[in-house]
Write a protein that holds these residues in place. Structure first.
Motif, PDB file in Angstrom:
ATOM      1  N   ILE A 196       0.857  -1.189   0.000  1.00 56.35           N
ATOM      2  CA  ILE A 196       0.000   0.000   0.000  1.00 56.35           C
ATOM      3  C   ILE A 196       0.891   1.237   0.000  1.00 56.35           C
ATOM      4  CG2 ILE A 196      -1.733   1.332   1.280  1.00 56.35           C
ATOM      5  CD1 ILE A 196      -2.781  -1.261   2.442  1.00 56.35           C
ATOM      6  N   PHE A 197       0.541   2.220  -0.832  1.00 54.52           N
ATOM      7  CA  PHE A 197       1.289   3.475  -0.910  1.00 54.52           C
ATOM      8  C   PHE A 197       0.348   4.622  -0.541  1.00 54.52           C
ATOM      9  CE2 PHE A 197       2.722   0.465  -4.119  1.00 54.52           C
ATOM     10  CZ  PHE A 197       4.066   0.326  -3.790  1.00 54.52           C
ATOM     11  N   ILE A 198       0.808   5.511   0.333  1.00 53.65           N
ATOM     12  CA  ILE A 198      -0.060   6.582   0.833  1.00 53.65           C
ATOM     13  C   ILE A 198       0.616   7.942   0.687  1.00 53.65           C
ATOM     14  CG2 ILE A 198      -1.227   7.554   2.859  1.00 53.65           C
ATOM     15  CD1 ILE A 198      -1.497   4.705   3.952  1.00 53.65           C
ATOM     16  N   VAL A 199      -0.132   8.887   0.124  1.00 57.78           N
ATOM     17  CA  VAL A 199       0.263  10.289   0.159  1.00 57.78           C
ATOM     18  C   VAL A 199      -0.721  11.023   1.055  1.00 57.78           C
ATOM     19  CG1 VAL A 199       0.360  12.458  -1.126  1.00 57.78           C
ATOM     20  CG2 VAL A 199       1.453  10.422  -2.056  1.00 57.78           C
ATOM     21  N   GLN A 200      -0.220  11.548   2.156  1.00 60.69           N
ATOM     22  CA  GLN A 200      -0.973  12.402   3.059  1.00 60.69           C
ATOM     23  C   GLN A 200      -0.313  13.777   3.013  1.00 60.69           C
ATOM     24  OE1 GLN A 200      -3.680  12.426   5.373  1.00 60.69           O
ATOM     25  NE2 GLN A 200      -3.025  14.557   5.584  1.00 60.69           N
ATOM     26  N   THR A 207       5.819  13.428   8.877  1.00 61.38           N
ATOM     27  CA  THR A 207       5.408  12.141   8.303  1.00 61.38           C
ATOM     28  C   THR A 207       6.072  10.954   9.003  1.00 61.38           C
ATOM     29  OG1 THR A 207       7.014  12.655   6.543  1.00 61.38           O
ATOM     30  CG2 THR A 207       4.687  12.900   6.012  1.00 61.38           C
ATOM     31  N   LYS A 208       7.272  11.134   9.531  1.00 60.72           N
ATOM     32  CA  LYS A 208       7.925  10.040  10.268  1.00 60.72           C
ATOM     33  C   LYS A 208       7.146   9.714  11.535  1.00 60.72           C
ATOM     34  CE  LYS A 208      11.441   7.219  11.227  1.00 60.72           C
ATOM     35  NZ  LYS A 208      11.111   6.726  12.577  1.00 60.72           N
ATOM     36  N   ALA A 209       6.725  10.737  12.270  1.00 62.04           N
ATOM     37  CA  ALA A 209       5.917  10.525  13.481  1.00 62.04           C
ATOM     38  C   ALA A 209       4.576   9.891  13.121  1.00 62.04           C
ATOM     39  CB  ALA A 209       5.700  11.848  14.204  1.00 62.04           C
ATOM     40  N   PHE A 210       4.003  10.309  11.987  1.00 57.89           N
ATOM     41  CA  PHE A 210       2.733   9.735  11.524  1.00 57.89           C
ATOM     42  C   PHE A 210       2.888   8.251  11.208  1.00 57.89           C
ATOM     43  CE2 PHE A 210      -0.220   9.349   7.673  1.00 57.89           C
ATOM     44  CZ  PHE A 210      -1.327   9.042   8.450  1.00 57.89           C
ATOM     45  N   ILE A 232       7.764  -4.224  -0.905  1.00 59.29           N
ATOM     46  CA  ILE A 232       7.493  -5.511  -0.259  1.00 59.29           C
ATOM     47  C   ILE A 232       6.003  -5.628   0.031  1.00 59.29           C
ATOM     48  CG2 ILE A 232       7.987  -6.933   1.781  1.00 59.29           C
ATOM     49  CD1 ILE A 232      10.656  -5.387   2.001  1.00 59.29           C
ATOM     50  N   ASN A 233       5.433  -6.794  -0.225  1.00 58.85           N
ATOM     51  CA  ASN A 233       4.030  -7.026   0.098  1.00 58.85           C
ATOM     52  C   ASN A 233       3.788  -6.924   1.598  1.00 58.85           C
ATOM     53  OD1 ASN A 233       3.325  -7.422  -2.574  1.00 58.85           O
ATOM     54  ND2 ASN A 233       3.481  -9.657  -2.483  1.00 58.85           N
ATOM     55  N   ASN A 234       2.560  -6.581   1.965  1.00 49.85           N
ATOM     56  CA  ASN A 234       2.139  -6.445   3.367  1.00 49.85           C
ATOM     57  C   ASN A 234       2.848  -5.291   4.072  1.00 49.85           C
ATOM     58  OD1 ASN A 234       0.523  -8.842   3.098  1.00 49.85           O
ATOM     59  ND2 ASN A 234       2.412 -10.038   3.367  1.00 49.85           N
ATOM     60  N   LYS A 235       3.296  -4.315   3.294  1.00 47.44           N
ATOM     61  CA  LYS A 235       3.974  -3.157   3.857  1.00 47.44           C
ATOM     62  C   LYS A 235       3.290  -1.885   3.354  1.00 47.44           C
ATOM     63  CE  LYS A 235       8.779  -1.925   4.940  1.00 47.44           C
ATOM     64  NZ  LYS A 235      10.192  -2.341   4.736  1.00 47.44           N
ATOM     65  N   VAL A 236       3.190  -0.891   4.240  1.00 51.76           N
ATOM     66  CA  VAL A 236       2.556   0.383   3.904  1.00 51.76           C
ATOM     67  C   VAL A 236       3.635   1.455   3.843  1.00 51.76           C
ATOM     68  CG1 VAL A 236       0.835   2.103   4.580  1.00 51.76           C
ATOM     69  CG2 VAL A 236       0.435  -0.326   5.084  1.00 51.76           C
ATOM     70  N   TYR A 237       3.677   2.196   2.728  1.00 51.23           N
ATOM     71  CA  TYR A 237       4.694   3.219   2.529  1.00 51.23           C
ATOM     72  C   TYR A 237       4.060   4.614   2.562  1.00 51.23           C
ATOM     73  CZ  TYR A 237       7.382  -0.804   0.873  1.00 51.23           C
ATOM     74  OH  TYR A 237       8.019  -2.024   0.781  1.00 51.23           O
ATOM     75  N   ILE A 238       4.512   5.457   3.491  1.00 49.15           N
ATOM     76  CA  ILE A 238       4.019   6.827   3.617  1.00 49.15           C
ATOM     77  C   ILE A 238       4.997   7.767   2.914  1.00 49.15           C
ATOM     78  CG2 ILE A 238       3.348   8.671   5.197  1.00 49.15           C
ATOM     79  CD1 ILE A 238       1.591   6.243   5.581  1.00 49.15           C
ATOM     80  N   ALA A 239       4.500   8.617   2.021  1.00 49.01           N
ATOM     81  CA  ALA A 239       5.363   9.584   1.338  1.00 49.01           C
ATOM     82  C   ALA A 239       5.921  10.583   2.347  1.00 49.01           C
ATOM     83  CB  ALA A 239       4.582  10.323   0.259  1.00 49.01           C
ATOM     84  N   PRO A 240       7.241  10.801   2.342  1.00 46.11           N
ATOM     85  CA  PRO A 240       7.817  11.778   3.274  1.00 46.11           C
ATOM     86  C   PRO A 240       7.378  13.202   2.931  1.00 46.11           C
ATOM     87  CG  PRO A 240       9.517  10.373   2.283  1.00 46.11           C
ATOM     88  CD  PRO A 240       8.260  10.169   1.502  1.00 46.11           C
ATOM     89  N   GLY A 241       7.155  14.011   3.954  1.00 50.24           N
ATOM     90  CA  GLY A 241       6.825  15.407   3.721  1.00 50.24           C
ATOM     91  C   GLY A 241       7.936  16.099   2.942  1.00 50.24           C
ATOM     92  N   GLY A 242       7.557  16.904   1.952  1.00 51.28           N
ATOM     93  CA  GLY A 242       8.536  17.628   1.160  1.00 51.28           C
ATOM     94  C   GLY A 242       9.023  16.894  -0.064  1.00 51.28           C
TER      95      GLY A 242
END
Length: 351
Positions: A196-200, A207-210, A232-242
Motif C-alpha cells: 500500500i502506498f499513501i500520500v498524506q 510524516t515520520k511521526a505519523f 514488499i508485500n504487506n507493507k505500507v509506505y508513507i510519502a515523506p513530507g517535502g
C-alpha cells in the motif's frame, strides 16, 4: 456574510500578536479574543463561541493535547487548527492531537517564537477558511435527519475479477486524513498480500511521526518511504513530507523534490499516475477526505488503465473536496463511507 470568528491560543505574546495580525488582515475573518494557555481557552470557549480556534501544541498549565481531551469530554465541536514546532516531540504530540479531533495543523518554522511564521500566512488563512466552512456545515447538519450514507456505483465499475489480480493499493488524503488513514489501515489484516502506498499532505518533519504511530497500532508494517527502496508485500509506505513519491518501472520507490503540484509536495496525482503505469489494471485507488482536487487526474488515469477507483462518501469526510473532485471526473467505481472501505478492499482482493 458574517466574518469567521477566530480565537487565538498561544503562550507567547509575540506569537499571539503575529497570528492575530495575519488573521485580521484577511478578508472575511477576525480575531475575537486570545488566550495564553489551555485553561484560559476553556474558560472563554463557551462564552465567546468562536468558529475556529488556533491552538499552540506546547503550552504551560494546559497544552494543546489536554485541551482536545477536554473538548472531547465536553462535546465541544469547534474546529481546531494546531500550531506545532518542528521538534520530534512537537511532531509526536501533533499526531496525537489529530487523532483526538484537531482538524489540521501548521508547522512553526523554527521554535515557538519566529518571525519566519509570516511566510505561513497564506496557509493559515486558507485552513481557517476551510475550518469555518466545516463549522457551518456541522451547524446545518444538526437540523437535518441524517440518513445512512448511500453506496454509489458508476457505469465504469469493473466486472468480477479473479483472485490475485490486484497488485497494489494507492491512497490519497489531506485535511482529516491522518485520522481516516488510521481507521482504514488498522482495519486491515497482516497478510494482505500486496503493498500500500499513501500520500498524506503533511510537511517535512511530521510524516515520520505519523508513520511510527500508524505502525504501532496496525497489523501491517508501516514505514516512511525511502528513495529506491524495494517494494514488499504487506507493507505500507508513507510519502515523506517535502518529497513527491513515485513508483518506477523496476517497481522501486523514488522520491524527488520536483516543483509542487496543486501547491503541495508530496502530491497524490504524482503517486497515482506513476503507479498506474507500473500496475495498470492491477491497481486500486482510494481518495479520502481533503481540500482541493489533488488525486482527481490520477483517478481518471487509473480508471482508464483498467484499475478500480474508490472515493470516500461526503458523510464521513472532514472536508469533501478531493473525493468530490475525483467523483466529478466520472471515473470513480464506488463511493463509500470510510468505515465500509476496508471490507471493500478485502472483497476486491478476495482475502
Amino acid at each position: 456574510m458574517d466574518n469567521i470568528k477566530v480565537l487565538v491560543v498561544d503562550d507567547s505574546i509575540l506569537m499571539r500578536r503575529m497570528i492575530s495580525d495575519m488573521i485580521n488582515e484577511a478578508k472575511g475573518m477576525e480575531v475575537i479574543d486570545t488566550a495564553k494557555n489551555g485553561l484560559e481557552l476553556i474558560e472563554k470557549i463557551n462564552m465567546l463561541n468562536p468558529d475556529v480556534v488556533t491552538l499552540d501544541v506546547e503550552m504551560p498549565k494546559m497544552d494543546g493535547l489536554e485541551v482536545l481531551k477536554v473538548f472531547k469530554e465536553r462535546n465541544i465541536n469547534t474546529p481546531v487548527i494546531m500550531l506545532s514546532s518542528l521538534s520530534k516531540k512537537g511532531a509526536e504530540i501533533t499526531m496525537k492531537c489529530l487523532e483526538l479531533g484537531a482538524l489540521d495543523f501548521l508547522s512553526k518554522p523554527s521554535g515557538s517564537i519566529s518571525l519566519d511564521i509570516n511566510r505561513l500566512q497564506d496557509e493559515l488563512i486558507h485552513k481557517i477558511r476551510c475550518a469555518g466552512e466545516k463549522k457551518k456545515i456541522n451547524k446545518s447538519k444538526s437540523f437535518e435527519v441524517m440518513h445512512k450514507p448511500k453506496v454509489e456505483k458508476s457505469k465504469f465499475s469493473n466486472i468480477e475479477r479473479s483472485y490475485g489480480e490486484y497488485k497494489a493499493i494507492v491512497i490519497g488524503a489531506s485535511t482529516g486524513g491522518p485520522k481516516a488513514i488510521h481507521s482504514l489501515i488498522t482495519s486491515l489484516p497482516k497478510e494482505l498480500g500486496i503493498p500500500i502506498f499513501i500520500v498524506q499532505h503533511m510537511p517535512a518533519g511530521f510524516t515520520k511521526a505519523f508513520a511510527d504511530r500508524l505502525n504501532n497500532s496496525s497489523n501491517l508494517e508501516v514505514v516512511e518511504a525511502s528513495h529506491m527502496s524495494e517494494i514488499i508485500n504487506n507493507k505500507v509506505y508513507i510519502a515523506p513530507g517535502g518529497y513527491h513519491m513515485e513508483i518506477n518501472n523496476e517497481k522501486k520507490i523514488t522520491l524527488n523534490e520536483e516543483p509542487t503540484l496543486w501547491g503541495v509536495r508530496p502530491a497524490v496525482d504524482k503517486l497515482f499516475i506513476s503507479a498506474s503505469k507500473v500496475y495498470g489494471k492491477g491497481l486500486i485507488s482510494v481518495i479520502l477526505t481533503g481540500m482541493g482536487r489533488d488525486g482527481a487526474q490520477g483517478t481518471e488515469i487509473i480508471k482508464d488503465a483498467g484499475g478500480y477507483t474508490i472515493s470516500e462518501d461526503q458523510s464521513t469526510c472532514t472536508i469533501y473536496g478531493m473525493p468530490k473532485a475525483a467523483y466529478d471526473t466520472g471515473r470513480v467505481d464506488e463511493v463509500l463511507p470510510l468505515h465500509d472501505i476496508p471490507a471493500k478492499l478485502l472483497a476486491l482482493l478476495k482475502r
